[in-house]
Design an enzyme around this catalytic site. Structure first.
Site, PDB file in Angstrom:
ATOM      1  N   ASP A 122       0.684  -1.219  -0.063  1.00 53.89           N
ATOM      2  CA  ASP A 122       0.151   0.023  -0.047  1.00 53.89           C
ATOM      3  C   ASP A 122       0.902   1.126   0.079  1.00 53.89           C
ATOM      4  O   ASP A 122       0.512   2.231   0.808  1.00 53.89           O
ATOM      5  CB  ASP A 122      -1.052   0.120   1.384  1.00 53.89           C
ATOM      6  CG  ASP A 122      -2.259   0.940   1.133  1.00 53.89           C
ATOM      7  OD1 ASP A 122      -2.300   1.550  -0.181  1.00 53.89           O
ATOM      8  OD2 ASP A 122      -2.775   1.281   2.158  1.00 53.89           O
ATOM      9  N   LYS A 125       3.036   2.862  -6.016  1.00 53.36           N
ATOM     10  CA  LYS A 125       2.474   2.069  -6.939  1.00 53.36           C
ATOM     11  C   LYS A 125       3.478   1.648  -7.727  1.00 53.36           C
ATOM     12  O   LYS A 125       3.464   0.367  -7.945  1.00 53.36           O
ATOM     13  CB  LYS A 125       1.083   2.414  -7.424  1.00 53.36           C
ATOM     14  CG  LYS A 125      -0.200   2.900  -6.736  1.00 53.36           C
ATOM     15  CD  LYS A 125      -0.192   2.315  -5.500  1.00 53.36           C
ATOM     16  CE  LYS A 125      -1.332   2.976  -4.268  1.00 53.36           C
ATOM     17  NZ  LYS A 125      -1.070   2.802  -2.860  1.00 53.36           N
ATOM     18  N   ASP A 150      -3.048  -3.130  -2.555  1.00 55.94           N
ATOM     19  CA  ASP A 150      -4.386  -2.248  -2.683  1.00 55.94           C
ATOM     20  C   ASP A 150      -4.168  -1.244  -3.862  1.00 55.94           C
ATOM     21  O   ASP A 150      -2.968  -0.870  -4.432  1.00 55.94           O
ATOM     22  CB  ASP A 150      -4.233  -1.260  -1.346  1.00 55.94           C
ATOM     23  CG  ASP A 150      -5.520  -0.849  -0.976  1.00 55.94           C
ATOM     24  OD1 ASP A 150      -6.719  -1.215  -1.713  1.00 55.94           O
ATOM     25  OD2 ASP A 150      -5.602  -0.004  -0.097  1.00 55.94           O
TER      26      ASP A 150
END
Length: 199
Positions: A122, A125, A150
């Site tokens: 998380d 990215k 996520d």
């Protein structure tokens, strides 16, 4: 309003939560379900931010299980530490300050991690794929290790998705979700590591 968003989050938690009660700090589904199914002893979270996910995960861990969470932003670390302490899970959570690419190779020797049972991605990215590869290269994944990523659609992690879905060492499941506060469709990706010989 001279305070940062993160400081306001801490103030809200401090004011509204009952100290020592993780449920008072939280108020979720996919992450909880997968943590409970995995029943991990050693967890790595990439991206502590304010500690919300760390509290979510730690409250579900069995006694003596531990969560190592990596945060590179030094402004977020004290806020996360305080939120984790308010929730009463600081005995299970260790915040490691620095960049994931620097800390992951140190996990075995410096932090005595043999293998990871569960990894929650998380953070940035664009680091999802390289950090997953680094976890493999450092021998931190065992057969059955679970990775949960996520925000794979928004803001998106296309290189990670391409890597794990085209890799026979991972068995993938997608969980659609919705970012209510932004009216955006998103999803989480669960990847179970099948071992280095699963080619």
């Amino acid at each position: 309003m001279d305070q940062s968003k993160e400081q306001r989050i801490l103030n809200t938690v401090s004011y509204n939560a009952v100290k020592g009660n993780p449920e008072g700090v939280l108020g979720c589904l996919i992450l909880d379900k997968i943590v409970q199914e995995t029943d991990p002893s050693v967890v790595l979270e990439l991206g502590t931010y304010c500690g919300y996910s760390a509290v979510r995960i730690a409250r579900l861990l069995k006694p003596k299980a531990r969560l190592l969470t990596i945060e590179f932003n030094p402004e977020f670390v004290p806020i996360a530490k305080e939120i984790i302490e308010i929730a009463g899970v600081n005995d299970k959570v260790t915040i490691l300050e620095g960049h994931s690419e620097d800390i992951i190779p140190q996990l075995k020797k410096k932090y005595e991690v043999e293998k990871l049972d569960f990894v929650f991605l998380d953070h940035w990215k664009e680091r999802y794929a390289p950090d997953t590869i680094l976890l493999e290269e450092c021998g931190l994944l065992r057969k059955g290790s679970v990775l949960l990523a996520d925000n794979i659609i928004y803001p998106g992690a296309p290189e990670f998705i391409k890597y794990i879905r085209n890799n026979k060492r991972f068995e993938c499941t997608n969980y659609p979700s919705h970012l209510e506060y932004m009216k955006v469709d998103d999803s989480m990706e669960k990847a179970v590591y099948l071992g280095p010989d699963s080619e």
